[in-house]
Structures are given as structure tokens and as C-alpha cells.
Scaffold this motif. Structure first.
Motif, PDB file in Angstrom:
ATOM      1  N   TYR A 165     -31.923 -22.342  22.020  1.00 32.31           N
ATOM      2  CA  TYR A 165     -30.680 -22.061  21.448  1.00 32.31           C
ATOM      3  C   TYR A 165     -30.887 -20.466  21.852  1.00 32.31           C
ATOM      4  O   TYR A 165     -31.877 -19.445  21.501  1.00 32.31           O
ATOM      5  CB  TYR A 165     -30.910 -22.284  19.938  1.00 32.31           C
ATOM      6  N   TYR A 209     -27.999 -16.851  20.977  1.00 36.12           N
ATOM      7  CA  TYR A 209     -27.019 -16.217  20.100  1.00 36.12           C
ATOM      8  C   TYR A 209     -26.657 -14.589  20.503  1.00 36.12           C
ATOM      9  O   TYR A 209     -27.503 -14.093  20.868  1.00 36.12           O
ATOM     10  CB  TYR A 209     -27.606 -16.239  18.633  1.00 36.12           C
ATOM     11  N   TYR A 254     -24.979 -11.617  18.512  1.00 33.28           N
ATOM     12  CA  TYR A 254     -24.487 -11.027  17.446  1.00 33.28           C
ATOM     13  C   TYR A 254     -23.937  -9.611  17.762  1.00 33.28           C
ATOM     14  O   TYR A 254     -24.395  -9.046  18.393  1.00 33.28           O
ATOM     15  CB  TYR A 254     -25.630 -10.989  16.071  1.00 33.28           C
ATOM     16  N   LEU A 291     -22.114 -13.500  13.979  1.00 34.26           N
ATOM     17  CA  LEU A 291     -22.211 -14.184  15.123  1.00 34.26           C
ATOM     18  C   LEU A 291     -21.079 -14.379  16.007  1.00 34.26           C
ATOM     19  O   LEU A 291     -19.822 -14.769  15.640  1.00 34.26           O
ATOM     20  CB  LEU A 291     -22.593 -15.667  14.595  1.00 34.26           C
ATOM     21  N   TYR A 303     -22.654 -18.653  20.556  1.00 38.92           N
ATOM     22  CA  TYR A 303     -23.931 -19.224  20.786  1.00 38.92           C
ATOM     23  C   TYR A 303     -24.032 -20.313  21.662  1.00 38.92           C
ATOM     24  O   TYR A 303     -23.038 -20.829  22.087  1.00 38.92           O
ATOM     25  CB  TYR A 303     -24.508 -19.859  19.308  1.00 38.92           C
ATOM     26  N   VAL A 326     -26.519 -23.977  22.580  1.00 38.23           N
ATOM     27  CA  VAL A 326     -27.558 -24.772  22.189  1.00 38.23           C
ATOM     28  C   VAL A 326     -28.212 -25.340  23.409  1.00 38.23           C
ATOM     29  O   VAL A 326     -29.069 -26.449  23.301  1.00 38.23           O
ATOM     30  CB  VAL A 326     -26.869 -26.009  21.438  1.00 38.23           C
ATOM     31  N   VAL A 369     -35.691 -23.748  17.693  1.00 37.09           N
ATOM     32  CA  VAL A 369     -35.060 -24.860  16.730  1.00 37.09           C
ATOM     33  C   VAL A 369     -35.796 -25.987  16.478  1.00 37.09           C
ATOM     34  O   VAL A 369     -35.931 -27.050  16.911  1.00 37.09           O
ATOM     35  CB  VAL A 369     -33.773 -25.199  17.524  1.00 37.09           C
ATOM     36  N   GLN A 373     -36.807 -28.497  13.558  1.00 34.09           N
ATOM     37  CA  GLN A 373     -35.979 -28.965  12.523  1.00 34.09           C
ATOM     38  C   GLN A 373     -36.609 -28.299  11.138  1.00 34.09           C
ATOM     39  O   GLN A 373     -37.904 -28.321  10.821  1.00 34.09           O
ATOM     40  CB  GLN A 373     -36.159 -30.512  12.326  1.00 34.09           C
ATOM     41  N   ASN A 392     -37.117 -25.266  10.049  1.00 32.76           N
ATOM     42  CA  ASN A 392     -37.431 -23.870   9.993  1.00 32.76           C
ATOM     43  C   ASN A 392     -37.061 -23.231  11.431  1.00 32.76           C
ATOM     44  O   ASN A 392     -37.855 -23.557  12.615  1.00 32.76           O
ATOM     45  CB  ASN A 392     -38.996 -23.885   9.935  1.00 32.76           C
ATOM     46  N   THR A 393     -36.174 -22.560  11.668  1.00 30.33           N
ATOM     47  CA  THR A 393     -35.763 -22.022  12.997  1.00 30.33           C
ATOM     48  C   THR A 393     -35.682 -20.351  13.217  1.00 30.33           C
ATOM     49  O   THR A 393     -34.613 -19.930  13.032  1.00 30.33           O
ATOM     50  CB  THR A 393     -34.282 -22.674  13.290  1.00 30.33           C
ATOM     51  N   GLU A 394     -36.595 -19.943  13.252  1.00 32.91           N
ATOM     52  CA  GLU A 394     -36.910 -18.561  13.180  1.00 32.91           C
ATOM     53  C   GLU A 394     -35.966 -17.994  14.570  1.00 32.91           C
ATOM     54  O   GLU A 394     -36.337 -18.832  15.415  1.00 32.91           O
ATOM     55  CB  GLU A 394     -38.384 -18.074  13.208  1.00 32.91           C
ATOM     56  N   ALA A 395     -35.403 -16.853  14.594  1.00 33.81           N
ATOM     57  CA  ALA A 395     -34.873 -16.537  15.645  1.00 33.81           C
ATOM     58  C   ALA A 395     -35.465 -15.106  16.146  1.00 33.81           C
ATOM     59  O   ALA A 395     -36.112 -14.341  15.180  1.00 33.81           O
ATOM     60  CB  ALA A 395     -33.398 -15.920  15.303  1.00 33.81           C
TER      61      ALA A 395
END
Lengths: 114, 111
Positions: free
Chosen positions: A31, A33, A35, A45, A48, A50, A96, A98, A100-103
């Protein structure tokens, strides 16, 4: 470790000019993104992705286009720059998992449109 | 109305003080919760994730109340280096797990 790299770091455009911002990540994240951050507005945002070959609109997509031809790269295009697009642009990527999706963010691109 | 609301501050506190930040979110479908830290003219960086059971990382404690849709961050024994903007962040699955940011709370720790 490079992480997320944005190019360029600074740019000044004249109204009506076009440009492409490049985001590259070396963490094999699915993933990605884009911003923008404006004073008093927080991060919003734009678009993005996926996965390779896919893109979708975010909260503020108007005036921007994106492409994800390669998994590691996410490009943000401004076809006809406007002063309202003066902002700091941040790219991010995420593995990504499931729940907990820290960027991870790039260092930002400071764009001024005059 | 923004989906993630924070008190913008600024919070000016002396070294050694305890300071608390609060945040509310409006989308009950939010799945993951975080506090990010952003230094002036830098990118946001993850400070800590927030779990329903509450979690602590050194001087930092985060709490989540899903029923009230409320998130908090407590910083104990503040250091000068804690001066930054603290961003409350949530994400939801139907936007590619994109992070939804509050506007941030500014903290200045003074000697």
C-alpha cells in the motif's frame, strides 16, 4: 536503509505548469499513499494505491493524478498547477497487516505555485 | 466535521511536568489507532500504537475507549526533546487502510 524516498524535496512552479512527484519505497510494501499538509488542516489523503497497477481517490483528489506502474514507485502528477496546490506533500507506504497498519513516510516535498 | 478531533494547543509545560492529550474520532468502523509525532518541517513518525487494553512505552501511556470513541496520550516527566506536534491517527479498512489524521496538538517543553 532508504525506506521511503521522495523526489524532489523542493520545487517552485508557475501557475499552469505541470510536474510529477516521485515516491519510491524499498520495503516491498503493498500500500502507498499521497498526502498533503497545509497549515491548520492536518494531513489529507489525495490518492492511494493498494497494489501495483491500482489507484483510488482519497479525500482531496481534484487536480492530481497518480500512477503505480511498479510496486516500489507511486507517482503524483499535477497537470496544471494552481496556487491552491502550494503545500507540503508526503508519500507513505504500509505493509498492511490486519489490525495494525503503521505507515512509513518520506521526508516530504515542499511545493510552491506562484 | 473532521473525523479525528484534537485540541490544537499549544501546550506549554515545564520540564518534568505530566501532560495529557485527548482525541475523539467519529467513525465507529475505525480499526487501528496511533499517536504519531511530527517535528517542525519533518515527516510524521510513529510514536506508538494504541490498544483497547491501554499500553505504555517508557514515559508514554496511550489509552483507547472504543465505546466513547476517545483516545488519549499521557507523557510523564516531560523532556525538552518531547517538544513537537502530536498527531492522533486512526484508520479504516474501506479507504485502503489509509491513515486519517487529526490536526495535531503542539507541545512546547520549557526549561
Amino acid at each position: 536503509n532508504a525506506g521511503v524516498t521522495q523526489t524532489p524535496k523542493f520545487r517552485v512552479l508557475k501557475t499552469g505548469q505541470s510536474m510529477t512527484l516521485l515516491c519510491a519505497q524499498d520495503m516491498n510494501h503493498e500500500y502507498m499513499y499521497w498526502y498533503r499538509q497545509d497549515p491548520g488542516m492536518g494531513l489529507r489523503l489525495i490518492h492511494y494505491s493498494v497494489g501495483e497497477g491500482t489507484t483510488a481517490k482519497g479525500e482531496v483528489p481534484d487536480g492530481y493524478n497518480v500512477s503505480r506502474l511498479k510496486k516500489q514507485n507511486f507517482l503524483l502528477g499535477l497537470e496544471s498547477a494552481a496556487p491552491s496546490q502550494t503545500s507540503v506533500y508526503f508519500c507513505a507506504s504500509s505493509p498492511v497487516r490486519q489490525g495494525n497498519t503503521e505507515a512509513f513516510f518520506g521526508q516530504g516535498t515542499r511545493l510552491t505555485v506562484v | 466535521r473532521k473525523e479525528v478531533e484534537q485540541d490544537p494547543g499549544p501546550f506549554n509545560v515545564p520540564e518534568g511536568a505530566t501532560v495529557a492529550f485527548n482525541c475523539t474520532y467519529s467513525n465507529s468502523a475505525s480499526q487501528s489507532f496511533f499517536w504519531y509525532r511530527q517535528d517542525c518541517r519533518k515527516e510524521p513518525k510513529l510514536l506508538m500504537s494504541v490498544y483497547s487494553s491501554g499500553n505504555e512505552d517508557g514515559r508514554f501511556t496511550a489509552q483507547l475507549n472504543r465505546a466513547s470513541q476517545y483516545i488519549s496520550l499521557l507523557i510523564r516527566d516531560s523532556k525538552l526533546s518531547d517538544s513537537a506536534t502530536y498527531l492522533c491517527v486512526v484508520n479504516i479498512a474501506n479507504s485502503g487502510y489509509a491513515l486519517n489524521f487529526g490536526k495535531g496538538t503542539s507541545l512546547l517543553v520549557t526549561p
